[in-house]
Design an enzyme around this catalytic site. Sequence first.
Site, PDB file in Angstrom:
ATOM      1  N   GLU A  67      -1.285  -3.889 -10.172  1.00 10.97           N
ATOM      2  CA  GLU A  67      -2.246  -3.134 -10.990  1.00 10.97           C
ATOM      3  C   GLU A  67      -1.638  -2.443 -12.210  1.00 10.97           C
ATOM      4  OE1 GLU A  67      -5.296  -1.696  -7.492  1.00 10.97           O
ATOM      5  OE2 GLU A  67      -3.451  -0.596  -7.709  1.00 10.97           O
TER       6      GLU A  67
HETATM    7  C1  TNX Z   1      -4.939  -1.184  -4.118  1.00 16.58           C
HETATM    8  S1  TNX Z   1      -3.013  -2.972  -2.829  1.00 16.58           S
HETATM    9  C2  TNX Z   1      -3.637  -0.791  -4.393  1.00 16.58           C
HETATM   10  C3  TNX Z   1      -3.205   0.574  -4.047  1.00 16.58           C
HETATM   11  C4  TNX Z   1      -4.323   1.380  -3.460  1.00 16.58           C
HETATM   12  C5  TNX Z   1      -5.110   0.524  -2.509  1.00 16.58           C
HETATM   13  C6  TNX Z   1      -6.176   1.267  -1.775  1.00 16.58           C
HETATM   14  C7  TNX Z   1      -2.242  -2.656  -4.053  1.00 16.58           C
HETATM   15  C8  TNX Z   1      -1.120  -3.508  -4.276  1.00 16.58           C
HETATM   16  N1  TNX Z   1      -2.659  -1.660  -4.816  1.00 16.58           N
HETATM   17  O1  TNX Z   1      -2.676   1.209  -5.179  1.00 16.58           O
HETATM   18  O2  TNX Z   1      -3.772   2.459  -2.808  1.00 16.58           O
HETATM   19  O3  TNX Z   1      -5.707  -0.523  -3.224  1.00 16.58           O
HETATM   20  O4  TNX Z   1      -6.782   0.463  -0.804  1.00 16.58           O
END
Ligand code: TNX
Length: 538
Positions: free
Chosen positions: A342
């Site tokens: 992300e």
């Molecule tokens: C997505 S999974 C994210 C996290 C969040 C999570 C909450 C991932 C690699 N990144 O930053 O905490 O969703 O479910």
Amino acid sequence: MKSHLFRSLVIWVVLVAAISCQPEKKKRVLHFPKTDLSKLALIPKPLKVISTEDGFALDRFTAIYTSETATGFADVAGFLAEKIKAKTNLDVPVNRAEASDQQGIIYINQSDAPELDALEAYQLYITPDSVILNSNSAVGAFRGVQTLRQIISETSNDTLADYKIWTIPTGKITDSPSFEYRGSMLDVARHFFSVEDVKKYIDLLAYYKYNVLHLHLSDDQGWRIEIKSWPKLTEVGGSTEVGGAAGGFYTQEDYKDIVRYAAKHHMMIVPEIDMPGHTNAASASYPILNGNGKTPKLYEGTEVGFSTFDTRKDTVYAFIDDVVREISSISPGPYFHIGGDESHVTKKNDYIYFVEKVEKIVQKYGKRMIGWDEVATADIDSTSISQFWASKENADLSIQKGMKVIMSPAKKAYLDMQYDTLSKHGLHWAAYIPVDTAYIWTPEEYEGIPIENILGVEAPLWSETISNIDELEYLAFPRAIGYSELSWTPKENRDWESYKVRLANQAPFLDRMDVKYYPSPLIDWKKSKYTYEEIQKD
Ligand code: TNX
């Protein structure tokens, strides 16, 4: 090796002779309800269980012996003795020949037998006179000890005898895991969890034969591990968490303590420093890292995707070199996780440039890089590992590059997803994951990822909505128990109807460990300490 075998044989002959020479007066009379070994609630389900429907008496005459020179075996035996003491209050001597009252022997034996070649494989032979746990290595013996603990957990002591006897059903178990990587992740960045909390989580995971605890040590809301060359990371970046409480961090001594504790449970710690996004806490500590000339404020919310390192600045790579060097030097495991998820405000080219450079740093310190599935968009090595959480496209890119994949699809394996709309904690952006949905899927075949590319399964527990161990346990248990079976037991041997009965029987163990698990109404729990209504009320 031959001399090993010979020595084991000699010890064995001596022990058997010692038992048979015991005076008759000590012969014990067993009053046991005959239990079928293959009907016990073992999780993960072993490969093969044959019952011989007799009993081995665990009592004050039992002693444990191990192969003398086999590395780590005596420690495994000590661990078993400790756990037997906790459950039964029996003091079982380990490798003490002078304990001459012995009548039943638990022998943890190093064996080179070809059927025990697989790392973590073990065999358990239980007869009325002895329990023989064979394995090639201490790690296999340790997994076998968990099976024995689960068997003992289901026995109750015989109240008819004049002293206490726990009758262990006899038979033979042959076992070995499907996947070499069986993990859970704990996010200690959004909310901090103490060393004690982490140790309790390790205790529980080890009982179900997990071998990895991945610690998510940094994120926008907090930096949780001391880096001696960059002290403000924890002074500033460790000072808060989601919701604005005081946060916290592990000193390197704390972290080493966790690593040692995990090693004692034959588990490894995979450290993660999430970058180039999810880095607000680092940039709030050292504003030079984000390259935009602004000093960000500490962040206590739960949005994602707003922060990035400046990927074109040498200082950033000098910083990362220090961080990877310091953490790698206290992490004996083979992996370093760089996050990489992300990074919504990092330009695509910058992201790719960054991941390729950081991969080299990780390799320089002797580690294999793991990253969330986005890292597969960069030109990285086949020895690096991608953790599949959301994108099938990225998973396919990983496979094209010949990389191994860790299976953590959010829709199935995220421990922070709510069970249903009534859940007290958790999110539901990916799905609601009730206890059956968490179990009924096939990581071996998920999204067409070839099994040869799958390193294992990991269940991540993100902590935006949980801030203490009770809340952690509410989300992790019972679902983490099911993931242990998905990563250990081959799909042909898995079945929800069988699993759900075995899960129901975990209640006494979870109660004894004081685990505030979510007593899902889908399961007919065996006398649980807390009811569904009690757990669900605020
Ligand atoms: C997505 S999974 C994210 C996290 C969040 C999570 C909450 C991932 C690699 N990144 O930053 O905490 O969703 O479910």
